[in-house]
Every structure is written in C-alpha cells, then in structure tokens.
Write a protein that holds these residues in place. Sequence first.
Motif, PDB file in Angstrom:
ATOM      1  N   THR A  86     -54.219 -16.385 -62.059  1.00 47.41           N
ATOM      2  CA  THR A  86     -55.498 -16.083 -61.419  1.00 47.41           C
ATOM      3  C   THR A  86     -55.487 -16.696 -60.032  1.00 47.41           C
ATOM      4  OG1 THR A  86     -56.771 -16.012 -63.491  1.00 47.41           O
ATOM      5  CG2 THR A  86     -58.000 -16.456 -61.468  1.00 47.41           C
ATOM      6  N   PHE A  87     -55.851 -15.912 -59.034  1.00 45.20           N
ATOM      7  CA  PHE A  87     -55.928 -16.407 -57.664  1.00 45.20           C
ATOM      8  C   PHE A  87     -57.365 -16.285 -57.183  1.00 45.20           C
ATOM      9  CE2 PHE A  87     -51.586 -14.683 -58.156  1.00 45.20           C
ATOM     10  CZ  PHE A  87     -50.882 -15.862 -57.977  1.00 45.20           C
ATOM     11  N   VAL A  88     -57.941 -17.417 -56.791  1.00 41.47           N
ATOM     12  CA  VAL A  88     -59.308 -17.437 -56.284  1.00 41.47           C
ATOM     13  C   VAL A  88     -59.258 -17.350 -54.763  1.00 41.47           C
ATOM     14  CG1 VAL A  88     -61.433 -18.777 -56.088  1.00 41.47           C
ATOM     15  CG2 VAL A  88     -60.152 -18.769 -58.238  1.00 41.47           C
ATOM     16  N   VAL A  89     -59.877 -16.316 -54.214  1.00 43.61           N
ATOM     17  CA  VAL A  89     -59.824 -16.084 -52.769  1.00 43.61           C
ATOM     18  C   VAL A  89     -61.153 -16.468 -52.128  1.00 43.61           C
ATOM     19  CG1 VAL A  89     -58.118 -14.246 -52.995  1.00 43.61           C
ATOM     20  CG2 VAL A  89     -60.546 -13.668 -53.015  1.00 43.61           C
ATOM     21  N   ALA A  90     -61.081 -16.940 -50.887  1.00 44.51           N
ATOM     22  CA  ALA A  90     -62.280 -17.228 -50.110  1.00 44.51           C
ATOM     23  C   ALA A  90     -62.705 -15.945 -49.401  1.00 44.51           C
ATOM     24  CB  ALA A  90     -61.993 -18.333 -49.095  1.00 44.51           C
ATOM     25  N   GLY A  91     -63.971 -15.568 -49.552  1.00 47.76           N
ATOM     26  CA  GLY A  91     -64.391 -14.277 -49.035  1.00 47.76           C
ATOM     27  C   GLY A  91     -65.642 -14.307 -48.185  1.00 47.76           C
ATOM     28  N   GLU A  92     -65.984 -15.479 -47.651  1.00 48.08           N
ATOM     29  CA  GLU A  92     -67.200 -15.541 -46.835  1.00 48.08           C
ATOM     30  C   GLU A  92     -66.953 -14.887 -45.482  1.00 48.08           C
ATOM     31  OE1 GLU A  92     -70.415 -18.749 -44.970  1.00 48.08           O
ATOM     32  OE2 GLU A  92     -68.619 -19.449 -46.016  1.00 48.08           O
ATOM     33  N   GLY A  93     -67.827 -13.974 -45.097  1.00 43.61           N
ATOM     34  CA  GLY A  93     -67.691 -13.315 -43.814  1.00 43.61           C
ATOM     35  C   GLY A  93     -68.617 -13.915 -42.772  1.00 43.61           C
ATOM     36  N   ALA A  94     -68.293 -13.715 -41.503  1.00 42.92           N
ATOM     37  CA  ALA A  94     -69.158 -14.183 -40.427  1.00 42.92           C
ATOM     38  C   ALA A  94     -70.420 -13.331 -40.334  1.00 42.92           C
ATOM     39  CB  ALA A  94     -68.409 -14.153 -39.100  1.00 42.92           C
ATOM     40  N   GLY A  95     -70.358 -12.122 -40.868  1.00 47.67           N
ATOM     41  CA  GLY A  95     -71.502 -11.223 -40.891  1.00 47.67           C
ATOM     42  C   GLY A  95     -72.053 -11.093 -42.299  1.00 47.67           C
ATOM     43  N   PRO A  96     -72.749  -9.993 -42.589  1.00 41.75           N
ATOM     44  CA  PRO A  96     -73.396  -9.846 -43.894  1.00 41.75           C
ATOM     45  C   PRO A  96     -72.461  -9.435 -45.022  1.00 41.75           C
ATOM     46  CG  PRO A  96     -73.851  -7.932 -42.536  1.00 41.75           C
ATOM     47  CD  PRO A  96     -73.131  -8.916 -41.658  1.00 41.75           C
ATOM     48  N   PHE A  97     -71.231  -9.038 -44.700  1.00 45.75           N
ATOM     49  CA  PHE A  97     -70.335  -8.518 -45.730  1.00 45.75           C
ATOM     50  C   PHE A  97     -69.214  -9.505 -46.039  1.00 45.75           C
ATOM     51  CE2 PHE A  97     -72.112  -4.831 -43.502  1.00 45.75           C
ATOM     52  CZ  PHE A  97     -72.753  -4.212 -44.577  1.00 45.75           C
ATOM     53  N   ASP A  98     -68.645  -9.360 -47.247  1.00 46.63           N
ATOM     54  CA  ASP A  98     -67.515 -10.191 -47.644  1.00 46.63           C
ATOM     55  C   ASP A  98     -66.321  -9.953 -46.731  1.00 46.63           C
ATOM     56  OD1 ASP A  98     -68.842 -11.301 -49.838  1.00 46.63           O
ATOM     57  OD2 ASP A  98     -68.234  -9.659 -51.160  1.00 46.63           O
ATOM     58  N   SER A  99     -65.535 -10.983 -46.558  1.00 50.02           N
ATOM     59  CA  SER A  99     -64.281 -10.853 -45.814  1.00 50.02           C
ATOM     60  C   SER A  99     -63.131 -10.698 -46.804  1.00 50.02           C
ATOM     61  CB  SER A  99     -64.048 -12.106 -44.959  1.00 50.02           C
ATOM     62  OG  SER A  99     -62.717 -12.144 -44.482  1.00 50.02           O
ATOM     63  N   HIS A 100     -62.160  -9.875 -46.447  1.00 54.68           N
ATOM     64  CA  HIS A 100     -60.985  -9.672 -47.291  1.00 54.68           C
ATOM     65  C   HIS A 100     -59.715 -10.152 -46.599  1.00 54.68           C
ATOM     66  CE1 HIS A 100     -63.727  -7.522 -49.832  1.00 54.68           C
ATOM     67  NE2 HIS A 100     -64.028  -6.698 -48.843  1.00 54.68           N
ATOM     68  N   VAL A 101     -59.894 -10.943 -45.547  1.00 59.89           N
ATOM     69  CA  VAL A 101     -58.748 -11.473 -44.811  1.00 59.89           C
ATOM     70  C   VAL A 101     -57.937 -12.438 -45.685  1.00 59.89           C
ATOM     71  CG1 VAL A 101     -58.067 -12.879 -42.824  1.00 59.89           C
ATOM     72  CG2 VAL A 101     -59.831 -11.133 -42.565  1.00 59.89           C
ATOM     73  N   GLY A 102     -58.629 -13.300 -46.419  1.00 51.90           N
ATOM     74  CA  GLY A 102     -57.924 -14.219 -47.317  1.00 51.90           C
ATOM     75  C   GLY A 102     -57.176 -13.482 -48.406  1.00 51.90           C
ATOM     76  N   THR A 103     -57.791 -12.430 -48.957  1.00 48.75           N
ATOM     77  CA  THR A 103     -57.131 -11.623 -49.983  1.00 48.75           C
ATOM     78  C   THR A 103     -55.885 -10.952 -49.429  1.00 48.75           C
ATOM     79  OG1 THR A 103     -59.294 -11.183 -50.978  1.00 48.75           O
ATOM     80  CG2 THR A 103     -57.472  -9.785 -51.669  1.00 48.75           C
ATOM     81  N   LEU A 104     -55.985 -10.407 -48.228  1.00 46.76           N
ATOM     82  CA  LEU A 104     -54.831  -9.765 -47.603  1.00 46.76           C
ATOM     83  C   LEU A 104     -53.708 -10.776 -47.364  1.00 46.76           C
ATOM     84  CD1 LEU A 104     -53.561  -7.245 -46.387  1.00 46.76           C
ATOM     85  CD2 LEU A 104     -54.683  -7.806 -44.222  1.00 46.76           C
ATOM     86  N   ALA A 105     -54.067 -11.986 -46.944  1.00 46.92           N
ATOM     87  CA  ALA A 105     -53.053 -13.025 -46.735  1.00 46.92           C
ATOM     88  C   ALA A 105     -52.347 -13.366 -48.053  1.00 46.92           C
ATOM     89  CB  ALA A 105     -53.696 -14.278 -46.141  1.00 46.92           C
ATOM     90  N   LEU A 106     -53.102 -13.426 -49.136  1.00 46.31           N
ATOM     91  CA  LEU A 106     -52.509 -13.684 -50.446  1.00 46.31           C
ATOM     92  C   LEU A 106     -51.562 -12.558 -50.836  1.00 46.31           C
ATOM     93  CD1 LEU A 106     -52.309 -15.185 -53.192  1.00 46.31           C
ATOM     94  CD2 LEU A 106     -54.293 -13.829 -53.922  1.00 46.31           C
ATOM     95  N   PHE A 107     -51.993 -11.311 -50.666  1.00 49.56           N
ATOM     96  CA  PHE A 107     -51.139 -10.178 -51.009  1.00 49.56           C
ATOM     97  C   PHE A 107     -49.868 -10.167 -50.156  1.00 49.56           C
ATOM     98  CE2 PHE A 107     -54.789  -7.336 -52.760  1.00 49.56           C
ATOM     99  CZ  PHE A 107     -54.750  -8.062 -53.939  1.00 49.56           C
ATOM    100  N   ASN A 108     -49.998 -10.497 -48.875  1.00 53.55           N
ATOM    101  CA  ASN A 108     -48.812 -10.567 -48.020  1.00 53.55           C
ATOM    102  C   ASN A 108     -47.828 -11.615 -48.534  1.00 53.55           C
ATOM    103  OD1 ASN A 108     -49.746  -8.583 -46.301  1.00 53.55           O
ATOM    104  ND2 ASN A 108     -50.565  -9.994 -44.787  1.00 53.55           N
ATOM    105  N   ALA A 109     -48.366 -12.749 -49.002  1.00 52.56           N
ATOM    106  CA  ALA A 109     -47.503 -13.797 -49.542  1.00 52.56           C
ATOM    107  C   ALA A 109     -46.814 -13.336 -50.825  1.00 52.56           C
ATOM    108  CB  ALA A 109     -48.320 -15.066 -49.802  1.00 52.56           C
ATOM    109  N   LEU A 110     -47.554 -12.648 -51.699  1.00 59.22           N
ATOM    110  CA  LEU A 110     -46.959 -12.146 -52.938  1.00 59.22           C
ATOM    111  C   LEU A 110     -45.865 -11.123 -52.651  1.00 59.22           C
ATOM    112  CD1 LEU A 110     -50.180 -11.714 -55.117  1.00 59.22           C
ATOM    113  CD2 LEU A 110     -48.317 -13.339 -55.548  1.00 59.22           C
ATOM    114  N   VAL A 111     -46.118 -10.230 -51.704  1.00 59.25           N
ATOM    115  CA  VAL A 111     -45.108  -9.226 -51.352  1.00 59.25           C
ATOM    116  C   VAL A 111     -43.868  -9.903 -50.772  1.00 59.25           C
ATOM    117  CG1 VAL A 111     -44.610  -7.287 -49.808  1.00 59.25           C
ATOM    118  CG2 VAL A 111     -46.768  -7.355 -51.069  1.00 59.25           C
ATOM    119  N   ALA A 112     -44.067 -10.936 -49.960  1.00 59.89           N
ATOM    120  CA  ALA A 112     -42.921 -11.674 -49.417  1.00 59.89           C
ATOM    121  C   ALA A 112     -42.115 -12.319 -50.534  1.00 59.89           C
ATOM    122  CB  ALA A 112     -43.401 -12.728 -48.423  1.00 59.89           C
TER     123      ALA A 112
END
Length: 280
Positions: A224-250
């Motif tokens: 289980t991977f817990v990602v940080a998803g707080e956005g600077a605006g009203p919506f969730d951020s998926h930048v942390g999730t993308l970074a995790l996926f990039n690491a898994l693919v690597a």
Amino acid sequence: MDVARRIAEARDRLTKTERRVAEVLLQRPQVAAFGTVAELAEQSSAGAATVVRLAVKLGYDGFTGLQLAAQHDLEGRLRPAVERIRQLEGGDVLGAAMERESMNVHETLGAVARDQFDAACSALADPTRRIGVVSGEATRGVALQLVWTLGALRAGVVLLDGNPVSVAAKLADLGPGDVLVAVDLRRYESWVVEVVDAAVRRTIDVIGVTDSRLSPLAERGPATFVVAGEGAGPFDSHVGTLALFNALVAGVADRLHDVATDRLDLIEALWNERRLLSDR
C-alpha cells in the motif's frame, strides 16, 4: 491549532533529537497519523520516549493525542473541492503551487516503505503475472500513464475501464497471483472499491495507491502506498502519485533491463518503419 503550527511555536524549545522527530512530522505526517510510536521513532532515528516527550511538549496528551491531531490535519487537506474553493485567499498562486507540489513529491516518496516498494516492483516485473490497473475518474490520467509506461516495458498490462460489463470482462482475465494496481483518492468511487473487493476474493494481489491507511483500497494486498494529494487550488494534486508511478516504472525497468531494452527497440523500429512520429 494544527501540528505544524505547534511545532513552529515550540521550535526553540526542542532538543536536537526532538527536532528530527518534528521534521518527520512535517514532511511525512502519514507516519504519525497511521503508524505507531515505534515507526515514527525509527523513521526519526530517535527513541520512543523522545516521540512521547515531543508530543507532550507540543501540548498533546501523549502520542495518541498527537496521532489524532495528525489525522485531523490530513483530513483537512483532503476536503472536497466544493469546500476548499471557498477558502482560497489568492496571493502568490504560483509560489504556493511550487511549494505544495514539491511537498507532495517529498511526502509521497518519503513515506514509501522500501520492502513494499521492492515487492511491488518485483510483482510488476514478473512476466508470468498479468497486470490490471483500476482507477477513479480523477486519477485516470496518472493511471493511463502507468499503463502506457509499464506496457512499453512488458506485455500483459491493461486498464480496467469502460462500462461495468467491460470492466468485469477485463477483471475475469486476471487470476490468482496476478496483480491489480488500484488508485483512487477520497471520495472513493464505489465501483473501484467493488473491483478491489472482487480481486481480493479471487486472490489477485492488490497494490493500493491512495491517500490514507484508512482508505478502502489500503492494506488489501502485498503493498500500500499512501500519496500526498493536497493541491494549491480546490482540487487534489496527482503530482505525488505520478512521482510514485515513475519510481515504480524505473524499478521495473531495472529488473527487466535486457527484456525491456529489446521490447523498446522493437517498438521504436515499428514506429520508424511506419513513420508514426516526427522530431520536427
């Protein structure tokens, strides 16, 4: 008063060891929110007594009080967009986004347990195991990126999407020992949770990527991977999730180096043969 503000006010009174614990609280609040005294102490290179002492110094009734406060802080970050947009105050939006997204990447990757990361990479790299990816609508973009990059390295990667009939048919192609990557943030889509439940019943290994250890996608399989998803605006951020996926693919690319190299060479040759891409 949130945990970060209490730490800021108590900073001058903290010992060197307590500062290390405080740093983990600031950078990886999930450790305190959903972990144990021992886990927080280990990640801080401190003792359990230091963790409890810091909690009291911050004004909490021991570690339990600190943990409840950390959970409350995380819940505040994950409020629905309809609530968050009412609390935006303007200002330096670009600067706030830069700071927040950097923290999302740092918190997400910093909270990854190395043993679970290695287990996930090994499972995703195993050519005998088919890979399914299921995602809520909001996380669909990063899920598609994972499917595309993993599919470039190995065969047998599919996104479970479409209408319920299509999703069920694709899930039926996965069997015991195969892998399902499930990604969604609160508020979780019911159909995604149902797919995960069905996968668990069929002894498919679930890798959960979500925002909390209390999520219905968490603790359902080997990782289980817990990602940080707080956005600077009203919506969730998926930048942390993308970074995790990039690491898994690597990690998968590292394990499949020779096979993945041959596969990428073949794909590139086919692209060039049909002149599908242009550098100009």
